[in-house]
Design an enzyme around this catalytic site. Structure first.
Site, PDB file in Angstrom:
ATOM      1  N   ASP A 130     109.231  40.798  70.646  1.00  0.00           N
ATOM      2  CA  ASP A 130     109.079  40.329  69.263  1.00  0.00           C
ATOM      3  C   ASP A 130     110.416  40.396  68.525  1.00  0.00           C
ATOM      4  O   ASP A 130     110.511  40.009  67.366  1.00  0.00           O
ATOM      5  CB  ASP A 130     107.951  41.072  68.534  1.00  0.00           C
ATOM      6  CG  ASP A 130     108.168  42.568  68.457  1.00  0.00           C
ATOM      7  OD1 ASP A 130     109.170  43.062  69.018  1.00  0.00           O
ATOM      8  OD2 ASP A 130     107.330  43.254  67.835  1.00  0.00           O
ATOM      9  N   SER A 131     111.457  40.852  69.214  1.00  0.00           N
ATOM     10  CA  SER A 131     112.829  40.721  68.694  1.00  0.00           C
ATOM     11  C   SER A 131     113.146  39.254  68.405  1.00  0.00           C
ATOM     12  O   SER A 131     114.092  38.947  67.696  1.00  0.00           O
ATOM     13  CB  SER A 131     113.841  41.287  69.695  1.00  0.00           C
ATOM     14  OG  SER A 131     113.637  40.722  70.976  1.00  0.00           O
ATOM     15  N   ASP A 177     105.411  41.189  74.241  1.00  0.00           N
ATOM     16  CA  ASP A 177     105.100  42.112  73.149  1.00  0.00           C
ATOM     17  C   ASP A 177     103.866  41.665  72.383  1.00  0.00           C
ATOM     18  O   ASP A 177     103.757  40.488  72.014  1.00  0.00           O
ATOM     19  CB  ASP A 177     106.254  42.128  72.135  1.00  0.00           C
ATOM     20  CG  ASP A 177     107.271  43.200  72.419  1.00  0.00           C
ATOM     21  OD1 ASP A 177     106.925  44.208  73.069  1.00  0.00           O
ATOM     22  OD2 ASP A 177     108.429  43.039  71.977  1.00  0.00           O
ATOM     23  N   LYS A 223     103.191  44.681  76.129  1.00  0.00           N
ATOM     24  CA  LYS A 223     103.855  45.904  75.653  1.00  0.00           C
ATOM     25  C   LYS A 223     103.340  46.227  74.251  1.00  0.00           C
ATOM     26  O   LYS A 223     103.258  45.345  73.401  1.00  0.00           O
ATOM     27  CB  LYS A 223     105.377  45.711  75.646  1.00  0.00           C
ATOM     28  CG  LYS A 223     106.142  46.923  75.094  1.00  0.00           C
ATOM     29  CD  LYS A 223     107.602  46.920  75.521  1.00  0.00           C
ATOM     30  CE  LYS A 223     108.500  45.974  74.797  1.00  0.00           C
ATOM     31  NZ  LYS A 223     108.616  46.198  73.341  1.00  0.00           N
ATOM     32  N   GLU A 248     103.717  49.098  71.043  1.00  0.00           N
ATOM     33  CA  GLU A 248     104.541  50.160  70.469  1.00  0.00           C
ATOM     34  C   GLU A 248     103.637  51.225  69.856  1.00  0.00           C
ATOM     35  O   GLU A 248     102.686  50.885  69.152  1.00  0.00           O
ATOM     36  CB  GLU A 248     105.431  49.592  69.360  1.00  0.00           C
ATOM     37  CG  GLU A 248     106.426  48.566  69.842  1.00  0.00           C
ATOM     38  CD  GLU A 248     107.362  48.076  68.739  1.00  0.00           C
ATOM     39  OE1 GLU A 248     107.356  48.662  67.633  1.00  0.00           O
ATOM     40  OE2 GLU A 248     108.104  47.120  68.990  1.00  0.00           O
ATOM     41  N   GLU A 252     113.190  53.617  73.671  1.00  0.00           N
ATOM     42  CA  GLU A 252     114.265  53.016  72.869  1.00  0.00           C
ATOM     43  C   GLU A 252     114.922  54.067  71.979  1.00  0.00           C
ATOM     44  O   GLU A 252     114.234  54.780  71.239  1.00  0.00           O
ATOM     45  CB  GLU A 252     113.689  51.878  72.004  1.00  0.00           C
ATOM     46  CG  GLU A 252     114.750  51.236  71.108  1.00  0.00           C
ATOM     47  CD  GLU A 252     114.337  49.894  70.518  1.00  0.00           C
ATOM     48  OE1 GLU A 252     113.281  49.349  70.894  1.00  0.00           O
ATOM     49  OE2 GLU A 252     115.109  49.383  69.674  1.00  0.00           O
TER      50      GLU A 252
END
Ligand code: KIV
Length: 266
Positions: free
Chosen positions: A45-46, A84, A112, A114, A181
């Site tokens: 999602d960057s 993501d 993924k 978070e 991270e």
């Protein structure tokens, strides 16, 4: 080369060979990254920051993610595609199931999420339903407003203990991979030793089982003009983008990236 699967990644961990992961958002770069030897394409999602120009990942939608996953799938040549789940798209189990379905049907092989120990239940339920999960711990950018900025996590003894515990909990819940991270290199090394699943690092030292970088960062492109400490510009000294991608894979595999200057201490 045979297609990369979870079994491939598990064998790489067991053999001590490093895993090269890179973010990727379109078909052309997917093909180039595969030809350079990248094993995991992360549709991160960057993309909200590097493609869409937002100042965080929060505005990214599931539809945005599915569009880019489908694009990457069309250029993929055997890498594992990790996607993501964007901000708030896994806030309830019902949302989680529907949104995972959208990304897996677009072409992702794994999703993924978070978070921390609260992810244990969604992970358990996703794995039961055929969705492999990578858990993202440490600096989780979707929580930037909770952290008060993009800050290294796990520096205090209490935070480090919590991270170790979260990693074990999520492995037990069925996570197939961990991404750490911006955590101190020593802590990342301990967690990598403690779990049996592959651990990929970004700003987490070189003792993890593999590395990931944001594609634009490692090609020396930056909208903000600021380069995080953990980034290396692989275009330096290379004649082309394919050569820079190959240099990244080689450096991850031969442990020449990251060096101590790219990592953080407690
Ligand atoms: O979205 C992303 O690109 C990521 C990486 C920073 C690991 O999650």
């Amino acid at each position: 080369m045979p297609d990369v699967t979870l079994t491939t990644l598990q064998s790489l961990k067991q053999s001590g060979a490093k895993i090269a992961m890179l973010t990727c958002y379109d078909a052309t770069f997917a093909q180039a990254a595969c030809q350079a030897g990248v094993e995991v394409l992360l549709v991160g999602d960057s993309l909200g920051m590097v493609l869409q120009g937002h100042d965080s990942t929060l505005p990214v939608s599931v539809a945005d993610m599915a569009y880019h996953v489908a694009s990457v799938k069309r250029g993929n040549q055997g890498a594992l595609i990790l996607a993501d789940l964007p901000f708030m798209s896994y806030a309830t189990l019902e949302h989680t199931f529907n949104n995972c379905a959208a990304l897996m049907q677009a072409g992702a092989h794994m999703v993924k999420l978070e978070g921390a120990a609260w992810l244990a239940e969604p992970i358990r339920q996703l794995v039961e339903r055929g969705v492999p999960v990578c858990a993202h711990l440490g600096l989780t950018p979707q929580a930037v407003n909770v952290f008060g900025g993009y800050k290294v996590q796990g520096r205090s003894e209490a935070q480090a203990r919590q991270l170790r515990c979260d990693a074990m909990t999520l492995e037990q819940a069925g996570a197939a991979m961990l991404l750490l991270e911006c955590v101190p290199s020593e802590l990342a090394a301990e967690i990598t030793q403690a779990v049996k699943i592959p651990v990929i690092g970004i700003g987490a030292g070189n003792a993890t089982d593999g590395q990931v970088l944001v594609l634009h960062d490692m090609l020396g492109l930056s909208l903000s003009g600021r380069t995080p400490k953990f980034v290396k510009n692989f275009m330096d000294g290379q004649p082309s983008i394919p050569a820079a991608l190959a240099a990244y894979v080689k450096a991850v595999k031969d442990l020449s990236f990251p060096t101590a200057e790219h990592g953080f201490s407690a």
